[in-house]
Design an enzyme around this catalytic site. Structure first.
Site, PDB file in Angstrom:
ATOM      1  N   HIS A 122      59.062 -48.173  -4.930  1.00  0.00           N
ATOM      2  CA  HIS A 122      60.170 -49.006  -4.461  1.00  0.00           C
ATOM      3  C   HIS A 122      60.478 -48.586  -3.018  1.00  0.00           C
ATOM      4  CE1 HIS A 122      64.443 -50.218  -4.203  1.00  0.00           C
ATOM      5  NE2 HIS A 122      64.234 -50.992  -5.248  1.00  0.00           N
ATOM      6  N   ASP A 199      61.099 -40.372  -8.991  1.00  0.00           N
ATOM      7  CA  ASP A 199      62.080 -41.461  -8.960  1.00  0.00           C
ATOM      8  C   ASP A 199      62.167 -42.020 -10.383  1.00  0.00           C
ATOM      9  OD1 ASP A 199      63.339 -43.894  -8.896  1.00  0.00           O
ATOM     10  OD2 ASP A 199      62.237 -44.675  -7.156  1.00  0.00           O
ATOM     11  N   GLN A 202      63.622 -46.412 -13.071  1.00  0.00           N
ATOM     12  CA  GLN A 202      63.175 -47.361 -14.102  1.00  0.00           C
ATOM     13  C   GLN A 202      62.749 -46.669 -15.388  1.00  0.00           C
ATOM     14  OE1 GLN A 202      63.631 -50.493 -13.949  1.00  0.00           O
ATOM     15  NE2 GLN A 202      64.073 -50.703 -11.787  1.00  0.00           N
ATOM     16  N   LYS A 225      71.776 -48.836 -13.718  1.00  0.00           N
ATOM     17  CA  LYS A 225      70.636 -49.337 -14.512  1.00  0.00           C
ATOM     18  C   LYS A 225      70.681 -48.809 -15.945  1.00  0.00           C
ATOM     19  CE  LYS A 225      67.638 -49.553 -10.426  1.00  0.00           C
ATOM     20  NZ  LYS A 225      67.535 -50.954 -10.057  1.00  0.00           N
ATOM     21  N   CYS A 363      61.518 -55.467  -3.823  1.00  0.00           N
ATOM     22  CA  CYS A 363      61.714 -54.214  -3.056  1.00  0.00           C
ATOM     23  C   CYS A 363      60.475 -53.333  -3.085  1.00  0.00           C
ATOM     24  CB  CYS A 363      62.913 -53.423  -3.565  1.00  0.00           C
ATOM     25  SG  CYS A 363      64.465 -54.228  -3.296  1.00  0.00           S
TER      26      CYS A 363
END
Ligand code: PLP
Length: 405
Positions: A122, A199, A202, A225, A363
């Site tokens: 991202h 990261d 997600q 999220k 993104c």
């Protein structure tokens, strides 16, 4: 087991209609909806317990501070960090990555050093490193992925050398859905004493994350999220690294003493929490974590995987629909293009039916460039989505396909 009809009652927004149709919200990878308990937590705090933390000796300030620190403990347990001091509240994944790129970069990166990221990042895990490279005259190197959306970790050995200072990689791709073998990447990096930032934006919403099992050096994620409010997120960092890193921002709460000659800094984690933090939403993040734990992370994972399998099969059977990202291990999202129909057209027509999907670069422009595309359509699922909603998505895609015959 997920009792989806009961779960849906916890999310008031799911009763909304859009252009007269019931909302079908399939943009969960962008932001997830909020359960009543999170909304109520925010509402109640502003009504009954709003005072700045770590500052006052008065009753309400102390109450708020206690709740804030309890929430930090919930986050610690949620990702199985060893110490509370390793959990830093930030504004979100982007805020967390920028913090590491600036602070770690300031301390450990010099001219000629190298940073490795992947081709499926991202923008939030690209641009902070590019900015660092510009500041320090360092070099950004890229691990590519294959056409199925699987990271070429076989190339890692050829990318790592004595100049490599950090590897930053996504746990799960927000476009391809691929769950990356981060444990393997970390083990390899550690053979060379290279720290790894993961990261987790997600990955955290979809299953169990154990930072000690992964042995990652930094882990980042966003509250919004995982059913918490916007504007709050987490940076996990190993204490021994955070200790060596300079503060990211200066101001209240991150200081120990201030004189005009010299300022000394607070202990971790406050060293990295300058100014008035978003303490209300940090506390509400704790409520969201309680909600997710009560629902059961394994239940969530299993149910969402069923949604993913069902959606993948149904979407793949639509003539002319191409799915981007075909790894075996994926989080519950599918990116696709329908024939040569522009992604915006598909998205806008679905919207008129009340179906919210994400369109555009998602993104992740370099990822799209890999496929020589400028935009995709993405349907991303949460455990409040239903199989009927996937049917509705597919029926409408069939209709769109006919419209553009
Ligand atoms: N990383 C990934 C993989 C993401 O999917 C996102 C958001 O979609 C981000 C980082 C940025 O998260 P935020 O905007 O919450 O900082």
């Amino acid at each position: 087991m997920i009792d989806v009809l009961n779960i849906r009652k916890d999310f008031p927004i799911l009763n909304t209609t859009v252009y007269g149709n019931p909302l079908i919200y399939l943009d969960n990878a962008a932001t997830a909806q909020k359960p009543e308990c999170v909304i109520q937590t925010v509402d109640e705090l502003y009504r009954t317990c709003n005072a700045n933390i770590h500052r006052g000796v008065h009753f309400m300030s102390e109450q708020c501070t206690e709740k804030y620190e309890q929430s930090r403990e919930k986050v610690r347990r949620f990702i199985n960090a060893e110490k509370k001091s390793e959990i830093i509240f930030t504004s979100g994944t982007t805020g967390s990555i920028n913090m590491v790129a600036c602070s770690f970069g300031e301390r450990f990166v010099s001219a000629g050093d190298e940073i490795i990221i992947s081709e499926m990042e991202h923008h939030s895990n690209i641009v902070p490193w590019q900015l660092l490279c510009e500041r320090k005259n360092a070099v950004l190197k890229i691990i590519s992925f294959d056409d199925n959306g699987i990271l070429r970790i076989d190339l890692l050995d050829s990318l790592i050398n004595e100049h490599t200072k950090i590897i930053a990689v996504t746990h799960a791709s927000n476009v391809l859905g691929t769950i990356n073998p981060v444990r393997e990447i970390i083990a390899k990096a550690h053979l060379y004493n290279i720290p790894v930032l993961v990261d987790g934006a997600q990955a955290v919403p979809h299953g169990n994350v154990d930072v000690r099992d992964l042995d990652c050096d930094f882990y980042t994620f966003s509250g919004h999220k995982i059913y918490a409010p916007t504007g709050i997120g987490i940076l996990y960092g190993k204490e021994k690294l955070l200790e060596q890193m300079p503060p990211y921002q200066g101001g209240g709460d991150m200081i120990s003493t201030v004189t005009f000659d010299k300022t000394t800094y607070a202990q971790l984690p406050l060293k990295f929490e300058a100014g008035t933090l978003n303490f209300i939403d940090a506390i509400a993040l704790g409520a969201a974590i309680d909600y997710v734990n009560n629902t059961g992370r394994q239940n969530i994972f299993e149910y969402e995987q069923k949604l993913l399998d069902y959606a993948t099969q149904k979407l793949a059977s639509i003539e002319g629909l191409k799915i981007y990202g075909e790894a075996n291990k994926k989080v519950a999202l599918v990116s696709f293009l329908l024939k040569n129909i522009h992604h915006l057209d598909t998205g806008m027509i679905l919207d008129k039916k009340g179906i919210a999907v994400r369109t555009g670069t998602l993104c992740a422009e370099p990822l799209l460039t890999h496929f020589t595309q400028t935009g995709l359509v993405r349907a991303s699922f949460a455990f409040y989505n239903t199989f009927d909603e996937i049917d509705a998505l597919c029926e409408n895609l069939e209709k769109i396909s006919l419209m553009f015959k």
